[in-house]
Design a protein around this motif. Structure first.
Motif, PDB file in Angstrom:
ATOM      1  N   HIS A 170      43.282  29.402  57.550  1.00  6.59           N
ATOM      2  CA  HIS A 170      43.185  29.610  56.109  1.00  6.59           C
ATOM      3  C   HIS A 170      41.885  29.034  55.561  1.00  6.59           C
ATOM      4  N   LYS A 171      41.493  27.873  56.053  1.00  9.72           N
ATOM      5  CA  LYS A 171      40.227  27.272  55.625  1.00  9.72           C
ATOM      6  C   LYS A 171      39.050  28.155  56.047  1.00  9.72           C
ATOM      7  N   TYR A 172      39.089  28.636  57.270  1.00  6.31           N
ATOM      8  CA  TYR A 172      38.053  29.530  57.811  1.00  6.31           C
ATOM      9  C   TYR A 172      37.901  30.756  56.911  1.00  6.31           C
ATOM     10  N   ASN A 173      39.027  31.350  56.524  1.00  2.00           N
ATOM     11  CA  ASN A 173      39.013  32.546  55.694  1.00  2.00           C
ATOM     12  C   ASN A 173      38.610  32.236  54.252  1.00  2.00           C
ATOM     13  N   ASP A 174      39.162  31.190  53.670  1.00  2.43           N
ATOM     14  CA  ASP A 174      38.869  30.856  52.275  1.00  2.43           C
ATOM     15  C   ASP A 174      37.403  30.530  52.049  1.00  2.43           C
ATOM     16  N   ASN A 175      36.742  30.032  53.096  1.00  2.00           N
ATOM     17  CA  ASN A 175      35.327  29.657  52.965  1.00  2.00           C
ATOM     18  C   ASN A 175      34.373  30.817  53.227  1.00  2.00           C
ATOM     19  N   GLY A 176      34.919  32.026  53.380  1.00  5.15           N
ATOM     20  CA  GLY A 176      34.038  33.195  53.450  1.00  5.15           C
ATOM     21  C   GLY A 176      34.066  33.984  54.730  1.00  5.15           C
ATOM     22  N   SER A 177      34.841  33.558  55.721  1.00  8.18           N
ATOM     23  CA  SER A 177      34.909  34.296  56.989  1.00  8.18           C
ATOM     24  C   SER A 177      36.039  35.326  56.946  1.00  8.18           C
ATOM     25  N   SER A 178      36.016  36.249  57.905  1.00  7.93           N
ATOM     26  CA  SER A 178      36.930  37.399  57.885  1.00  7.93           C
ATOM     27  C   SER A 178      38.005  37.295  58.959  1.00  7.93           C
ATOM     28  N   ILE A 179      39.147  37.897  58.632  1.00  4.97           N
ATOM     29  CA  ILE A 179      40.297  37.911  59.532  1.00  4.97           C
ATOM     30  C   ILE A 179      40.794  39.353  59.694  1.00  4.97           C
ATOM     31  N   LEU A 180      41.113  39.741  60.932  1.00  4.65           N
ATOM     32  CA  LEU A 180      41.871  40.964  61.204  1.00  4.65           C
ATOM     33  C   LEU A 180      43.223  40.521  61.720  1.00  4.65           C
ATOM     34  N   GLU A 181      44.278  40.813  60.964  1.00  7.15           N
ATOM     35  CA  GLU A 181      45.617  40.428  61.388  1.00  7.15           C
ATOM     36  C   GLU A 181      46.436  41.665  61.722  1.00  7.15           C
ATOM     37  N   THR A 182      47.032  41.665  62.900  1.00 11.06           N
ATOM     38  CA  THR A 182      47.873  42.772  63.324  1.00 11.06           C
ATOM     39  C   THR A 182      49.324  42.484  62.983  1.00 11.06           C
ATOM     40  N   SER A 183      50.205  43.424  63.290  1.00 13.40           N
ATOM     41  CA  SER A 183      51.617  43.236  62.979  1.00 13.40           C
ATOM     42  C   SER A 183      52.250  42.117  63.790  1.00 13.40           C
TER      43      SER A 183
END
Length: 513
Positions: free
Chosen positions: A57-70
């Motif tokens: 969450h910290k990684y994403n909130d600070n500007g990085s991207s996530i691909l989440e699958t089912s």
């Protein structure tokens, strides 16, 4: 320096196949250290610990991207509807960079989003503070491992859509979807997307496969002469029983590769019968001075028995469209294990498929030229095949002229397999200076082209010297082609009873070993 490395929570064999085909630098996520410097995007395909969840969450909130699958469970899954079993997801959405993918066949469960119509709600992009998450309602790592197959129609024109028995999952479209999503997740951060190129040269690969099924000397020679005239390297998959008394003729075929299609043109689930069919055909080829590197199964049928038998032989590649079609090569697999042989998928429609729909030779020509145009608009390989006794042989003159006019990279199957195995076996790392945007590479990159994309409409091909000097090989633009409308796509799945009848007739007429 920031790594342009894709992290993944669990590196399953399915995801390894996908990421290797794309040709990116990837690794299973190491949660020690600064994730933002180590990974340009992270694929969440598995549940994580509470501490790892906080880091993501910290990684994403600070500007990085996530691909989440089912298979993940961190971001926005409350927005999913209930799971739904679907065969085909039609792209009716308005995401421009996915417009070239008209539909996706999965024949599996999917979690679809409320209020979204991108592939019936399969995909949802969502901002999280400074970062972005793409939620994907399927697990690609599982889908890519599917060996199930069915009969499908391929788009041409009303009442003339040819059909063939092929893989349930449209694996080429699936991987193209993942590529486009991963690109967008990089571009949203102002990062380039860097991967290995799919051809030994700047221009895409063209291959031509001939399944010699029952061909006589006249039809075989006529076809070979057309290839010779246009300097097209054929790969002949020989039905040995049909040519047993004149295998020497193929010695005269210059610029051609000889591979095996079995002694008999038949299929079986009996280990003994499949083994004997391959062994007998292989021995007769060797007795005639041929040492084939490849094999393709009669009727294109891949099954568990064939996978087990192939482990007893040293084929470098096979080619069966019931495990994959219209895609780049990937390793064959069985029971979650990679096999020694590479799978080379082709476009599964031949002139015989079109002849059964009443197409004339001119209509067949238009079909293949249209398929070529659509593939080359995305710089995909063009891989066609033919049978000597089928109608429409002369149309290949026009197709081959176009291949030469466009200066495509003409390869035999063994040459393509050798290139692709070299591509799989070398590893590289790439870093970016966040201030200057300069790229720095490490690894053995000699003679290999690297694709660098900074937007969804174009890319640059580069070469990197051993002294880390970057040489541009040109800028390339994707082209827009006409895609079938939703109503036309739905026609492909209409008259299911007719497809079933065709499959039953095909099954009855199939030769058993």
């Amino acid at each position: 320096m920031k790594n342009l490395c894709i992290g993944i929570i669990e590196l399953t064999i399915g995801w390894k196949i996908i990421l290797d085909q794309i040709g990116v630098w990837y690794e299973e996520v190491d949660f020690d250290g600064d994730l933002a410097l180590k990974y340009s995007t992270i694929i969440v395909n598995q549940s994580v610990t509470i501490n790892q969840e906080e880091q993501l969450h910290k990684y994403n909130d600070n500007g990085s991207s996530i691909l989440e699958t089912s298979s993940g469970d961190l971001f926005s899954h409350a927005r999913f509807t209930a799971k739904k079993k679907v065969k085909r997801l039609i792209n009716t959405g308005a995401i421009p960079f996915l417009a070239h993918i008209p539909f996706l066949d999965i024949f599996s469960e999917a979690e679809l989003y409320n209020g979204q119509d991108n592939f019936d709600g399969l995909i949802d992009f969502e901002k999280h503070d400074q970062g972005i998450v793409c939620n994907l309602g399927i697990e690609p790592g599982n889908l890519i491992m599917s060996n199930s197959y069915t009969r499908k129609r391929f788009f041409y024109k009303k009442d003339m859509h040819p059909d063939e028995l092929v893989s349930n999952v449209s694996k080429g479209s699936l991987i193209e979807l993942i590529i486009c999503i991963l690109k967008e997740l990089h571009f949203q951060q102002g990062l380039p997307f860097v991967c290995k190129w799919t051809s030994p040269k700047e221009q895409p690969v063209f291959t031509f496969r001939v399944d010699s099924d029952y061909g006589d000397q006249e039809s075989v020679t006529e076809l070979q002469n057309i290839g010779k005239q246009h300097q097209i390297p054929f790969t002949w998959f020989l039905h040995i029983e049909a040519h047993e008394n004149w295998l020497g003729l193929f010695k005269e075929f210059q610029n051609s590769e000889i591979a095996l299609h079995g002694y008999e043109h038949g299929t079986s689930i009996s280990y003994e019968h499949v083994f004997n069919n391959i062994e007998r055909g292989l021995q007769l080829l060797k007795d005639s001075g041929f040492y084939p590197k490849g094999f393709c199964a009669p009727y294109g049928i891949w099954n568990d028995t064939l996978a087990e038998v192939l482990q007893k032989f040293e084929f470098e590649y096979t080619s069966e469209f019931t495990i994959g079609y219209d895609s780049n090569p990937f390793p064959s697999y069985h029971l979650n294990n990679e096999l020694k042989s590479l799978q080379i998928p082709i476009h599964p429609i031949c002139t015989g498929s079109l002849n059964r729909k009443g197409a004339t030779t001119d209509e067949m020509k238009v079909y293949f030229l249209n398929v070529m145009e659509n593939k080359l608009a995305r710089y995909e390989p063009v891989m066609f095949y033919h049978h000597p006794l089928q109608s429409g042989t002369t149309l290949w003159n026009d197709v081959f002229r176009k291949v030469n006019e466009l200066k495509l990279t003409k390869l035999s199957f063994s040459e393509y397999a050798e290139f692709w195995k070299n591509r799989l076996n070398f590893s590289f790392e790439v870093f970016i200076n966040p201030k200057t945007k300069e790229l720095v590479f490490s690894g053995s990159l000699k003679d290999l082209l690297i694709q660098v994309s900074k937007n969804q409409t174009s890319f640059e091909l580069i070469k990197v010297s051993e002294h880390q000097e970057i040489q541009s090989c040109g800028e390339f633009n994707y082209h827009t082609t006409n895609q079938p409308a939703k109503e036309e796509i739905e026609q492909l799945s209409s008259s299911k009873l007719q497809l079933l009848k065709t499959s039953i007739l095909d099954w009855k007429n199939r030769n058993r070993l």
